[in-house]
Design a protein around this motif. Sequence first.
Motif, PDB file in Angstrom:
ATOM      1  N   ASP A   1     -17.855  -1.595  -2.959  1.00 12.72           N
ATOM      2  CA  ASP A   1     -17.438  -2.382  -4.115  1.00 12.72           C
ATOM      3  C   ASP A   1     -16.084  -1.903  -4.633  1.00 12.72           C
ATOM      4  N   PRO A   2     -15.199  -2.821  -5.044  1.00 15.42           N
ATOM      5  CA  PRO A   2     -13.878  -2.412  -5.543  1.00 15.42           C
ATOM      6  C   PRO A   2     -13.923  -1.457  -6.724  1.00 15.42           C
ATOM      7  N   SER A   3     -15.011  -1.456  -7.487  1.00 14.32           N
ATOM      8  CA  SER A   3     -15.119  -0.554  -8.639  1.00 14.32           C
ATOM      9  C   SER A   3     -15.765   0.775  -8.291  1.00 14.32           C
ATOM     10  N   SER A   4     -16.072   0.992  -7.018  1.00 14.09           N
ATOM     11  CA  SER A   4     -16.771   2.210  -6.608  1.00 14.09           C
ATOM     12  C   SER A   4     -15.825   3.404  -6.565  1.00 14.09           C
ATOM     13  N   SER A   5     -16.433   4.583  -6.569  1.00 20.44           N
ATOM     14  CA  SER A   5     -15.651   5.815  -6.456  1.00 20.44           C
ATOM     15  C   SER A   5     -14.871   5.856  -5.149  1.00 20.44           C
ATOM     16  N   ILE A   6     -15.507   5.471  -4.054  1.00 18.84           N
ATOM     17  CA  ILE A   6     -14.827   5.581  -2.773  1.00 18.84           C
ATOM     18  C   ILE A   6     -13.679   4.587  -2.664  1.00 18.84           C
ATOM     19  N   ALA A   7     -13.779   3.440  -3.325  1.00 21.35           N
ATOM     20  CA  ALA A   7     -12.669   2.492  -3.302  1.00 21.35           C
ATOM     21  C   ALA A   7     -11.454   3.049  -4.028  1.00 21.35           C
ATOM     22  N   ALA A   8     -11.667   3.860  -5.045  1.00 18.85           N
ATOM     23  CA  ALA A   8     -10.550   4.498  -5.745  1.00 18.85           C
ATOM     24  C   ALA A   8      -9.973   5.636  -4.924  1.00 18.85           C
ATOM     25  N   ARG A   9     -10.839   6.395  -4.263  1.00 20.42           N
ATOM     26  CA  ARG A   9     -10.382   7.569  -3.518  1.00 20.42           C
ATOM     27  C   ARG A   9      -9.808   7.198  -2.149  1.00 20.42           C
ATOM     28  N   ALA A  10     -10.305   6.123  -1.556  1.00 28.08           N
ATOM     29  CA  ALA A  10      -9.819   5.653  -0.248  1.00 28.08           C
ATOM     30  C   ALA A  10      -9.155   4.294  -0.420  1.00 28.08           C
ATOM     31  N   ALA A  11      -8.303   4.175  -1.433  1.00 25.08           N
ATOM     32  CA  ALA A  11      -7.650   2.889  -1.706  1.00 25.08           C
ATOM     33  C   ALA A  11      -6.869   2.384  -0.510  1.00 25.08           C
ATOM     34  N   PHE A  12      -6.350   3.303   0.308  1.00 21.31           N
ATOM     35  CA  PHE A  12      -5.612   2.876   1.498  1.00 21.31           C
ATOM     36  C   PHE A  12      -6.440   1.958   2.370  1.00 21.31           C
ATOM     37  N   ALA A  13      -7.768   2.150   2.380  1.00 20.30           N
ATOM     38  CA  ALA A  13      -8.647   1.420   3.281  1.00 20.30           C
ATOM     39  C   ALA A  13      -9.038   0.050   2.741  1.00 20.30           C
ATOM     40  N   THR A  14      -8.513  -0.333   1.583  1.00 18.76           N
ATOM     41  CA  THR A  14      -8.813  -1.657   1.033  1.00 18.76           C
ATOM     42  C   THR A  14      -7.854  -2.726   1.542  1.00 18.76           C
TER      43      THR A  14
END
Length: 648
Positions: free
Chosen positions: A537-550
């Motif tokens: 989910d875009p609001s997840s911790s991993i989306a913030a930490r691995a933003a490159f992968a979005t």
Amino acid sequence: MSTATTETRATVGSAAPDHPLTPLTADEIRSAKALLTDEGLIGENVRFVFVALAEPHKSTVLAFTPGDPIERRARILLLDRSTGIGTDLVVSVTENRVISSTTVDSATDGHVPILDEEFEDIEAFLLGSADWLAAMAKRDIEPSKVRAVPLSAGVFGHEDEVGHRIVRVLAFHQEDKADLPWAHPIDGVVAYVDLTERRVVKVVDEIELPVPAERGEWNAEPHATPTRTDLKPIEITQPEGASFSVDGNEITWADWKFRFGFDVREGLTLHQLSFDDGGVERPVIYRASIAEMVVPYADPSPVRYWQNYFDQGEYLFGRYTNSLELGCDCLGEIQYFDVTIADETGDPRVMKNAICLHEEDYGVLWKHTDMFNGMTETRRSRRLVISFFLTIGNYDYGFYWYLYLDGTIELEAKATGIVFTSAYRGAEGFSTQMAPGLGAPFHQHLFSARLDMAVDGNVNTVEEVDAVPVPMGPENPWGNAFRCQKTKLTTESEGQRTADNLKARVWHITNPTKQNRLGQDVGYALHPEGQPVLLADPSSSIAARAAFATKHLWVTQYDESERYPAGDFVNQHPGQAGLPSFVAGNRDIDGEDLVLWHTFGLTHFPRPEDWPVMPVDYAGFKLKPVGFFDRNPALDLPASTAKHCCEG
């Protein structure tokens, strides 16, 4: 050399550095350690986390000519295990002085990567935890037969973890030395360990689940199968030897020339790739590497929701590089390279046969039989391969860079090894059943390639190119027309893109100051595989930490300090480091010195066929010339003279 299964070996950086990009030598690593010791920075509890060449600025490298003086610098990360404090240093080995020293603020900047030494202590900490022993007793498991798997903790808003150096530990049962622990996950329980305090600080015991009993070794009974005997040997021969030449860390093959390097964070790096076009050495890429990877898992259970590993930024995966074996990992006329790194005490350590260089046949490159002029011509393709393989925990990864005779560049990541396992909780869960009671959670392997482009120079522009249909009308009365639609990306905000295979989307990197004989800007095209980006989910911790992968693509203006897409310190960083901060200024990217960051990878819904050892799965991308040459650059290839080819 006259046979296929032969090898030579060299040590990268073993001689005195003769180029600014020569990797650090063993003597330079010793000198850096001695300097820090003399400065009083090395104590009983201080360990070396990372030591690598601090590469000079691009302008310095491009201006270098043989014989120029070279200042040698190293970047070094230290960890004081007694306090958990990390230090980021740059030292001049040439001038024997510390250039800079910065304390890493663990509360805001994250922590330095995790040491092997820290992992080695974990099982003793578990045996000292009453809560952990109680969890094992409840399951009737002998604690001495439990194998601990400590994993990076991530950041999930737990206030008691801020500033603390934490790992989370999952466990597996091992009945005897030959038993494969991955076959027996002790699911439903996880331990949180403070690496600085050296103790278990929390045990989360969610649920008791049966430990899968079936053994998992590839040759374990009752499922072992006899080795087949019906496959005849394949020999790869080059009677006159290999076609490449090696001078230090510079490689020349066919029309290609480049340098290579190695460090424990990025692994193999390629530098100054150029193509000899009619005697003119034309640059294509200044620097290419796999700069980060993340493996996010999809199991939301209380003991596994946090499973998201950055194998480079958190673990420095290059230190786990395999020593390659002739005939097993590589075939043909092989040049192996040893690599010198620093161990955790700051002393040099040589990794034997870490890098493999060879060339291999690749089928037909071009061919035509013509009905009018009687032309019957075939030319075979071959490619140069430079690669390394590593094992990190349960997975094994190979990274293969391919250079082709027609100017194509390809990166292929190979994933194999053993899938991370869990107890199987049923079809409504987030895993595949691999064996009775044994699950493998759904997950992704997402890599970030950092491509510092230099297409015929350092003035480049990026266009997104889509295949689009032309609506039926006066221009297209029969409805059959389609064209390529080009959209120039002019700012870093516009340079954040996703692939679209339904439009055959590619990205052209062109040089507006150089044209081919047809007046077209010379260029290369990045061809993505177009597999899913991060599914969290875009609001997840991993989306913030691995933003490159979005995103599949980020385009930034070159800045020598911007090396890692998830930031310098990934371990327990709260997020938005790396690419999100790089593009915050929304710099111009039209006709600039550009870096492309390309996300590619695998979305893995494991199959029973992936157990107990997973067949290689592949991911990667290609860079193909588009108008870079005036015509096919491989027209000069000779016809094959092998005895099994017919003539005439």
